[in-house]
Design a protein around this motif. Structure first.
Motif, mmCIF file in Angstrom:
data_model
loop_
_atom_site.group_PDB
_atom_site.id
_atom_site.type_symbol
_atom_site.label_atom_id
_atom_site.label_comp_id
_atom_site.label_asym_id
_atom_site.label_seq_id
_atom_site.Cartn_x
_atom_site.Cartn_y
_atom_site.Cartn_z
ATOM 1 N N TYR A 70 0.847 -1.188 0.000
ATOM 2 C CA TYR A 70 0.000 0.000 0.000
ATOM 3 C C TYR A 70 0.885 1.240 0.000
ATOM 4 N N SER A 71 0.446 2.267 -0.711
ATOM 5 C CA SER A 71 1.231 3.500 -0.752
ATOM 6 C C SER A 71 0.309 4.716 -0.797
ATOM 7 N N GLY A 72 0.878 5.821 -0.339
ATOM 8 C CA GLY A 72 0.180 7.101 -0.292
ATOM 9 C C GLY A 72 0.917 8.001 0.671
ATOM 10 N N PRO A 73 0.409 9.204 0.875
ATOM 11 C CA PRO A 73 1.069 10.094 1.837
ATOM 12 C C PRO A 73 0.851 9.605 3.261
ATOM 13 N N LEU A 74 1.812 9.886 4.116
ATOM 14 C CA LEU A 74 1.603 9.637 5.541
ATOM 15 C C LEU A 74 0.570 10.634 6.040
ATOM 16 N N LEU A 75 -0.352 10.167 6.848
ATOM 17 C CA LEU A 75 -1.400 11.054 7.354
ATOM 18 C C LEU A 75 -0.802 12.191 8.171
ATOM 19 N N ARG A 76 0.274 11.922 8.909
ATOM 20 C CA ARG A 76 0.900 13.004 9.698
ATOM 21 C C ARG A 76 1.461 14.082 8.781
ATOM 22 N N ASN A 77 1.995 13.708 7.601
ATOM 23 C CA ASN A 77 2.532 14.709 6.671
ATOM 24 C C ASN A 77 1.420 15.592 6.106
ATOM 25 N N LEU A 78 0.264 14.999 5.835
ATOM 26 C CA LEU A 78 -0.875 15.782 5.361
ATOM 27 C C LEU A 78 -1.272 16.805 6.414
ATOM 28 N N LEU A 79 -1.365 16.374 7.666
ATOM 29 C CA LEU A 79 -1.760 17.297 8.734
ATOM 30 C C LEU A 79 -0.698 18.361 8.980
ATOM 31 N N GLU A 80 0.568 17.996 8.878
ATOM 32 C CA GLU A 80 1.645 18.984 9.031
ATOM 33 C C GLU A 80 1.576 20.025 7.923
ATOM 34 N N MET A 81 1.292 19.589 6.699
ATOM 35 C CA MET A 81 1.185 20.516 5.572
ATOM 36 C C MET A 81 0.071 21.540 5.812
ATOM 37 N N LEU A 82 -0.978 21.119 6.505
ATOM 38 C CA LEU A 82 -2.112 22.004 6.784
ATOM 39 C C LEU A 82 -1.953 22.772 8.087
ATOM 40 N N ASP A 83 -0.795 22.616 8.743
ATOM 41 C CA ASP A 83 -0.510 23.236 10.028
ATOM 42 C C ASP A 83 -1.627 22.933 11.026
ATOM 43 N N ALA A 84 -1.958 21.643 11.108
ATOM 44 C CA ALA A 84 -3.031 21.188 11.993
ATOM 45 C C ALA A 84 -2.585 21.247 13.445
ATOM 46 N N TYR A 97 -19.363 5.413 8.102
ATOM 47 C CA TYR A 97 -18.567 4.867 9.201
ATOM 48 C C TYR A 97 -17.654 5.988 9.681
ATOM 49 N N GLU A 98 -17.428 6.058 10.974
ATOM 50 C CA GLU A 98 -16.568 7.101 11.515
ATOM 51 C C GLU A 98 -15.716 6.546 12.645
ATOM 52 N N ALA A 99 -14.550 7.147 12.799
ATOM 53 C CA ALA A 99 -13.629 6.745 13.861
ATOM 54 C C ALA A 99 -12.823 7.969 14.287
ATOM 55 N N THR A 100 -12.381 7.936 15.526
ATOM 56 C CA THR A 100 -11.514 8.989 16.043
ATOM 57 C C THR A 100 -10.150 8.386 16.325
ATOM 58 N N LEU A 101 -9.117 9.037 15.806
ATOM 59 C CA LEU A 101 -7.739 8.582 15.987
ATOM 60 C C LEU A 101 -6.981 9.621 16.789
ATOM 61 N N PRO A 102 -6.216 9.199 17.793
ATOM 62 C CA PRO A 102 -5.326 10.149 18.452
ATOM 63 C C PRO A 102 -4.198 10.536 17.485
ATOM 64 N N ILE A 103 -3.880 11.797 17.433
ATOM 65 C CA ILE A 103 -2.791 12.230 16.549
ATOM 66 C C ILE A 103 -1.489 11.550 16.947
ATOM 67 N N ALA A 104 -1.346 11.178 18.203
ATOM 68 C CA ALA A 104 -0.142 10.451 18.632
ATOM 69 C C ALA A 104 0.066 9.182 17.816
ATOM 70 N N ASP A 105 -1.013 8.505 17.400
ATOM 71 C CA ASP A 105 -0.880 7.315 16.544
ATOM 72 C C ASP A 105 -0.073 7.615 15.292
ATOM 73 N N LEU A 106 -0.270 8.798 14.740
ATOM 74 C CA LEU A 106 0.344 9.154 13.466
ATOM 75 C C LEU A 106 1.855 9.341 13.602
#
Length: 161
Positions: A70-84, A97-106
């Motif tokens: 599997y390939s794609g951007p890392l979710l943490r990189n997407l959030l960093e790019m958006l200055d989340a 379907y919905e889920a909540t993820l702690p940013i620490a997971d990333l």
């Protein structure tokens, strides 16, 4: 171990520096983000996500018969790019379907916003177009129920809070 696949941006940037989507929007990111391109959201088409550095890994999943690459951007990189800023991301799928993820997971794991399996785009009927995917085979603790519930496929919206 993942790899990085460079891509070149293809879109004109808006005044805030984030490209504007040209094709169909496949992902909307909202919430506590500083970089937006449409109102208070960051909207992405496939080419915009494809312009980000790609990472990848081979893993089996509880939902597929065989392992895959599997390939794609890392979710943490997407959030960093958006200055989340925030401690959690709420992820919603096309089927509600919905889920909540702690940013620490990333940061503890290389969580992908997977776009491709085996080099091919993933269609909706096969977990696409976007799948929040943990590297299950790399960490035994990811095989538990908690992380399975956080692996959302058919992702359409991410809200940072």
């Amino acid at each position: 171990m993942g790899c990085v696949i460079p891509w070149a941006p293809l879109h004109a940037e808006n005044k805030l520096g984030l490209p504007l989507p040209i094709g169909p929007v496949i992902l909307m990111v909202s919430g506590d983000i500083s970089v937006t391109n449409v109102g208070d959201e960051a909207q992405f088409d496939l080419a915009m996500l494809g312009a980000m550095p790609f990472h990848g890994f081979e893993t089996g999943t509880p939902w597929t018969e065989t392992s895959g690459y599997y390939s794609g951007p890392l979710l943490r990189n997407l959030l960093e790019m958006l200055d989340a800023k925030g401690e959690q991301v709420y992820v919603k799928a096309l089927n509600d379907y919905e889920a909540t993820l702690p940013i620490a997971d990333l940061y503890n794991y290389d969580v992908l916003l997977a776009i491709r399996r085996g080099g091919e785009l993933m269609p909706i009927r096969e977990f696409g177009p976007l799948w929040v995917l943990y590297p299950f085979d790399d960490h035994a603790e990811l095989l538990g129920e908690t992380f399975r519930f956080r692996s959302v496929w058919q992702v359409m919206h991410i809200h940072v809070h």
